[in-house]
Design a protein around this motif. Structure first.
Motif, PDB file in Angstrom:
ATOM      1  N   ALA A  86      50.431  22.342  38.064  1.00 55.17           N
ATOM      2  CA  ALA A  86      51.053  22.739  36.799  1.00 55.17           C
ATOM      3  C   ALA A  86      52.340  21.961  36.562  1.00 55.17           C
ATOM      4  CB  ALA A  86      51.327  24.237  36.804  1.00 55.17           C
ATOM      5  N   MET A  87      53.111  21.705  37.607  1.00 53.27           N
ATOM      6  CA  MET A  87      54.353  20.951  37.459  1.00 53.27           C
ATOM      7  C   MET A  87      54.085  19.504  37.083  1.00 53.27           C
ATOM      8  SD  MET A  87      56.533  22.543  40.666  1.00 53.27           S
ATOM      9  CE  MET A  87      57.907  21.412  40.405  1.00 53.27           C
ATOM     10  N   ASP A  88      53.008  18.927  37.589  1.00 53.22           N
ATOM     11  CA  ASP A  88      52.648  17.563  37.199  1.00 53.22           C
ATOM     12  C   ASP A  88      52.351  17.481  35.703  1.00 53.22           C
ATOM     13  OD1 ASP A  88      52.950  16.737  39.805  1.00 53.22           O
ATOM     14  OD2 ASP A  88      50.815  16.897  40.299  1.00 53.22           O
ATOM     15  N   ILE A  89      51.597  18.461  35.212  1.00 55.74           N
ATOM     16  CA  ILE A  89      51.305  18.501  33.781  1.00 55.74           C
ATOM     17  C   ILE A  89      52.587  18.735  32.986  1.00 55.74           C
ATOM     18  CG2 ILE A  89      50.029  19.694  31.957  1.00 55.74           C
ATOM     19  CD1 ILE A  89      47.937  20.439  34.061  1.00 55.74           C
ATOM     20  N   GLY A  90      53.387  19.706  33.426  1.00 57.57           N
ATOM     21  CA  GLY A  90      54.607  20.023  32.712  1.00 57.57           C
ATOM     22  C   GLY A  90      55.579  18.865  32.662  1.00 57.57           C
ATOM     23  N   GLN A  91      55.673  18.087  33.740  1.00 58.97           N
ATOM     24  CA  GLN A  91      56.588  16.951  33.756  1.00 58.97           C
ATOM     25  C   GLN A  91      56.181  15.897  32.737  1.00 58.97           C
ATOM     26  OE1 GLN A  91      59.502  16.752  35.634  1.00 58.97           O
ATOM     27  NE2 GLN A  91      59.800  15.090  34.167  1.00 58.97           N
ATOM     28  N   ILE A  92      54.876  15.652  32.626  1.00 59.22           N
ATOM     29  CA  ILE A  92      54.399  14.685  31.630  1.00 59.22           C
ATOM     30  C   ILE A  92      54.719  15.176  30.229  1.00 59.22           C
ATOM     31  CG2 ILE A  92      52.292  13.719  30.614  1.00 59.22           C
ATOM     32  CD1 ILE A  92      51.179  13.467  33.420  1.00 59.22           C
ATOM     33  N   ILE A  93      54.482  16.463  29.976  1.00 62.81           N
ATOM     34  CA  ILE A  93      54.769  17.022  28.662  1.00 62.81           C
ATOM     35  C   ILE A  93      56.251  16.887  28.331  1.00 62.81           C
ATOM     36  CG2 ILE A  93      54.763  19.130  27.280  1.00 62.81           C
ATOM     37  CD1 ILE A  93      51.981  17.974  27.765  1.00 62.81           C
ATOM     38  N   LEU A  94      57.110  17.249  29.268  1.00 60.52           N
ATOM     39  CA  LEU A  94      58.543  17.186  29.028  1.00 60.52           C
ATOM     40  C   LEU A  94      59.014  15.758  28.794  1.00 60.52           C
ATOM     41  CD1 LEU A  94      59.772  19.801  31.657  1.00 60.52           C
ATOM     42  CD2 LEU A  94      59.934  20.004  29.174  1.00 60.52           C
ATOM     43  N   ASP A  95      58.478  14.814  29.551  1.00 64.69           N
ATOM     44  CA  ASP A  95      58.867  13.414  29.373  1.00 64.69           C
ATOM     45  C   ASP A  95      58.509  12.929  27.972  1.00 64.69           C
ATOM     46  OD1 ASP A  95      59.893  13.296  31.898  1.00 64.69           O
ATOM     47  OD2 ASP A  95      58.132  12.356  32.801  1.00 64.69           O
ATOM     48  N   PHE A  96      57.286  13.203  27.549  1.00 65.87           N
ATOM     49  CA  PHE A  96      56.868  12.776  26.214  1.00 65.87           C
ATOM     50  C   PHE A  96      57.669  13.491  25.130  1.00 65.87           C
ATOM     51  CE2 PHE A  96      52.529  11.598  28.104  1.00 65.87           C
ATOM     52  CZ  PHE A  96      52.846  10.249  28.102  1.00 65.87           C
ATOM     53  N   TYR A  97      57.946  14.779  25.350  1.00 64.66           N
ATOM     54  CA  TYR A  97      58.671  15.556  24.343  1.00 64.66           C
ATOM     55  C   TYR A  97      60.107  15.065  24.214  1.00 64.66           C
ATOM     56  CZ  TYR A  97      60.252  19.691  21.750  1.00 64.66           C
ATOM     57  OH  TYR A  97      60.768  20.533  20.798  1.00 64.66           O
ATOM     58  N   GLU A  98      60.752  14.784  25.326  1.00 66.58           N
ATOM     59  CA  GLU A  98      62.136  14.312  25.282  1.00 66.58           C
ATOM     60  C   GLU A  98      62.246  12.924  24.667  1.00 66.58           C
ATOM     61  OE1 GLU A  98      63.351  14.622  29.316  1.00 66.58           O
ATOM     62  OE2 GLU A  98      63.908  16.750  29.171  1.00 66.58           O
ATOM     63  N   HIS A  99      61.174  12.127  24.775  1.00 66.75           N
ATOM     64  CA  HIS A  99      61.185  10.793  24.167  1.00 66.75           C
ATOM     65  C   HIS A  99      60.700  10.812  22.717  1.00 66.75           C
ATOM     66  CE1 HIS A  99      61.618   9.526  28.388  1.00 66.75           C
ATOM     67  NE2 HIS A  99      62.071   8.387  27.905  1.00 66.75           N
ATOM     68  N   GLY A 100      60.479  11.998  22.179  1.00 63.57           N
ATOM     69  CA  GLY A 100      60.175  12.125  20.765  1.00 63.57           C
ATOM     70  C   GLY A 100      58.769  11.727  20.361  1.00 63.57           C
ATOM     71  N   MET A 101      57.793  11.794  21.273  1.00 58.57           N
ATOM     72  CA  MET A 101      56.424  11.426  20.907  1.00 58.57           C
ATOM     73  C   MET A 101      55.740  12.513  20.089  1.00 58.57           C
ATOM     74  SD  MET A 101      54.828   9.335  24.120  1.00 58.57           S
ATOM     75  CE  MET A 101      53.399   8.965  23.101  1.00 58.57           C
ATOM     76  N   PHE A 102      56.223  13.750  20.185  1.00 58.12           N
ATOM     77  CA  PHE A 102      55.693  14.834  19.355  1.00 58.12           C
ATOM     78  C   PHE A 102      56.785  15.877  19.170  1.00 58.12           C
ATOM     79  CE2 PHE A 102      54.089  15.066  23.721  1.00 58.12           C
ATOM     80  CZ  PHE A 102      54.692  16.228  24.180  1.00 58.12           C
ATOM     81  N   ASP A 103      56.555  16.768  18.214  1.00 57.00           N
ATOM     82  CA  ASP A 103      57.574  17.758  17.843  1.00 57.00           C
ATOM     83  C   ASP A 103      57.208  19.177  18.259  1.00 57.00           C
ATOM     84  OD1 ASP A 103      59.083  15.742  16.288  1.00 57.00           O
ATOM     85  OD2 ASP A 103      57.350  15.836  14.941  1.00 57.00           O
ATOM     86  N   HIS A 104      55.939  19.390  18.588  1.00 58.32           N
ATOM     87  CA  HIS A 104      55.477  20.726  18.971  1.00 58.32           C
ATOM     88  C   HIS A 104      54.518  20.580  20.145  1.00 58.32           C
ATOM     89  CE1 HIS A 104      57.004  22.423  15.130  1.00 58.32           C
ATOM     90  NE2 HIS A 104      56.596  21.273  14.627  1.00 58.32           N
ATOM     91  N   PHE A 105      54.600  21.523  21.067  1.00 55.50           N
ATOM     92  CA  PHE A 105      53.691  21.546  22.211  1.00 55.50           C
ATOM     93  C   PHE A 105      53.013  22.910  22.282  1.00 55.50           C
ATOM     94  CE2 PHE A 105      53.376  22.625  26.886  1.00 55.50           C
ATOM     95  CZ  PHE A 105      52.120  22.049  27.035  1.00 55.50           C
ATOM     96  N   THR A 106      51.668  22.892  22.315  1.00 53.19           N
ATOM     97  CA  THR A 106      50.869  24.116  22.327  1.00 53.19           C
ATOM     98  C   THR A 106      49.816  24.016  23.413  1.00 53.19           C
ATOM     99  OG1 THR A 106      51.188  24.317  19.932  1.00 53.19           O
ATOM    100  CG2 THR A 106      49.470  25.674  20.916  1.00 53.19           C
ATOM    101  N   ILE A 107      49.539  25.141  24.061  1.00 53.15           N
ATOM    102  CA  ILE A 107      48.490  25.205  25.082  1.00 53.15           C
ATOM    103  C   ILE A 107      47.282  25.935  24.508  1.00 53.15           C
ATOM    104  CG2 ILE A 107      47.880  26.005  27.396  1.00 53.15           C
ATOM    105  CD1 ILE A 107      50.830  25.955  28.110  1.00 53.15           C
ATOM    106  N   LEU A 108      46.114  25.321  24.625  1.00 52.87           N
ATOM    107  CA  LEU A 108      44.855  25.962  24.241  1.00 52.87           C
ATOM    108  C   LEU A 108      44.134  26.354  25.523  1.00 52.87           C
ATOM    109  CD1 LEU A 108      42.565  26.804  22.348  1.00 52.87           C
ATOM    110  CD2 LEU A 108      41.830  24.408  22.268  1.00 52.87           C
ATOM    111  N   TYR A 109      43.990  27.644  25.744  1.00 53.72           N
ATOM    112  CA  TYR A 109      43.395  28.143  26.975  1.00 53.72           C
ATOM    113  C   TYR A 109      42.511  29.348  26.646  1.00 53.72           C
ATOM    114  CZ  TYR A 109      46.717  32.048  26.849  1.00 53.72           C
ATOM    115  OH  TYR A 109      47.419  33.161  26.486  1.00 53.72           O
ATOM    116  N   THR A 110      41.828  29.859  27.639  1.00 55.06           N
ATOM    117  CA  THR A 110      40.998  31.044  27.469  1.00 55.06           C
ATOM    118  C   THR A 110      41.696  32.228  28.113  1.00 55.06           C
ATOM    119  OG1 THR A 110      39.019  29.659  27.571  1.00 55.06           O
ATOM    120  CG2 THR A 110      38.705  32.025  27.768  1.00 55.06           C
ATOM    121  N   GLN A 111      42.058  33.192  27.309  1.00 54.00           N
ATOM    122  CA  GLN A 111      42.774  34.365  27.800  1.00 54.00           C
ATOM    123  C   GLN A 111      41.809  35.333  28.466  1.00 54.00           C
ATOM    124  OE1 GLN A 111      44.687  36.657  24.751  1.00 54.00           O
ATOM    125  NE2 GLN A 111      46.015  37.726  26.169  1.00 54.00           N
TER     126      GLN A 111
END
Length: 290
Positions: free
Chosen positions: A149-174
């Motif tokens: 989970a931390m590997d995924i989260g680190q990639i998301i944070l890196d891209f988000y901080e560099h401005g590649m997207f403005d919103h981050f959403t998780i699609l999962y099965t509850q």
């Protein structure tokens, strides 16, 4: 007719062997579900407490009149990142199909969406449609861990901080129950309104933030993102095992019904063959007597 009887017997034997496999898969899925279900039950209160702490820190920053860190600020753009959580294997009923339908609906609503994919099923689905992804993760196994989970989260944070997207959403099965699972969207970044506007009425304890509220918030947001990813992974894995258990149970029941029908067909065919043979013997005896 004898050939038909042999074919029916071969079909019964084949379905019986398949039924043994589906019953074994049902038992395996049930055993794995029990283990993962306990971890889901433990991650839910942790994530709720973490979001409560995040709300408290945001409130402290607001009361102090300090500027929020850049990662916690609202963005005006409409570029999205969607983390799609699917399974590596099939034979789970409509588990993956529900995720793909929800993903397609999200992509139609937000065309400027980048994908981060977990699971072979989602990876293959979007590859067949020539849809690229920022990152792909497969082979997480039956028990996702925090490191993944931390590997995924680190990639998301890196891209988000560099401005590649403005919103981050998780699609999962509850995971609701062993019989009910539903595809759900979990907005993570920017921090949802239900967290930033949480009710803080009443007597709140007095917190001392070291070295500052802003520094605490900067350290808390990555933890919040990783926890959201990890909790969603656990929910998705429990839903996968539950869906597979139910699908295999249904397949076993269907095999039972099919075996019963084929057995009846075989008995009728065998009875017809015996009746025909008796009629031929009687006819032959009458011909000899005449």
């Amino acid at each position: 007719m004898a050939q038909t009887s042999r074919e029916i017997k071969r079909r019964i034997a084949s379905i019986t062997n398949t039924q043994q496999i589906t019953r074994a898969m049902e038992m395996v899925a049930a055993a794995k579900l029990r283990k993962v279900q306990d971890r889901v039950a433990s991650t839910r209160p942790y994530f709720q407490r973490l979001t409560s702490s995040l709300s408290t820190v945001l409130g402290a920053v607001e009361q102090a009149g300090e500027e929020l860190p850049e990662i916690a600020q609202r963005r005006d753009g409409d570029r999205h990142c969607l983390l799609v959580l699917s399974s590596d294997r099939g034979l789970a009923g409509g588990y993956n199909a529900a995720i793909m339908r929800q993903a397609e609906a999200f992509l139609q609503e937000h065309p400027e969406t980048e994908l981060v994919i977990v699971g072979r099923k989602a990876r293959d689905y979007f590859r067949r449609r020539n849809r690229t992804a920022l990152a792909e993760f497969v082979g997480f196994g039956d028990e996702p861990n925090l490191r993944q989970a931390m590997d995924i989260g680190q990639i998301i944070l890196d891209f988000y901080e560099h401005g590649m997207f403005d919103h981050f959403t998780i699609l999962y099965t509850q995971f609701v129950s062993t019989l009910t699972q539903r595809a759900a969207l979990r907005p993570v970044l920017p921090i949802p309104d239900e967290i930033t506007e949480a009710d803080r009425a009443g007597l709140d304890p007095v917190y001392i933030f070291e070295p500052s509220t802003k520094a605490v918030l900067e350290g808390l947001i990555p933890l919040y993102v990783n926890a959201a990813v990890y909790q969603s992974l656990m929910e998705a894995k429990a839903s996968e095992f539950s869906a597979r258990m139910n699908a295999m149970a249904q397949a076993t029941d269907n095999a039972d019904e099919l075996i019963k029908e084929l057995t009846q067909t075989y008995n009728r065919a065998r009875q017809a063959q015996i009746t025909k043979e008796i009629a031929e013997i009687v006819g032959g005896a009458d011909a000899l007597q005449s």
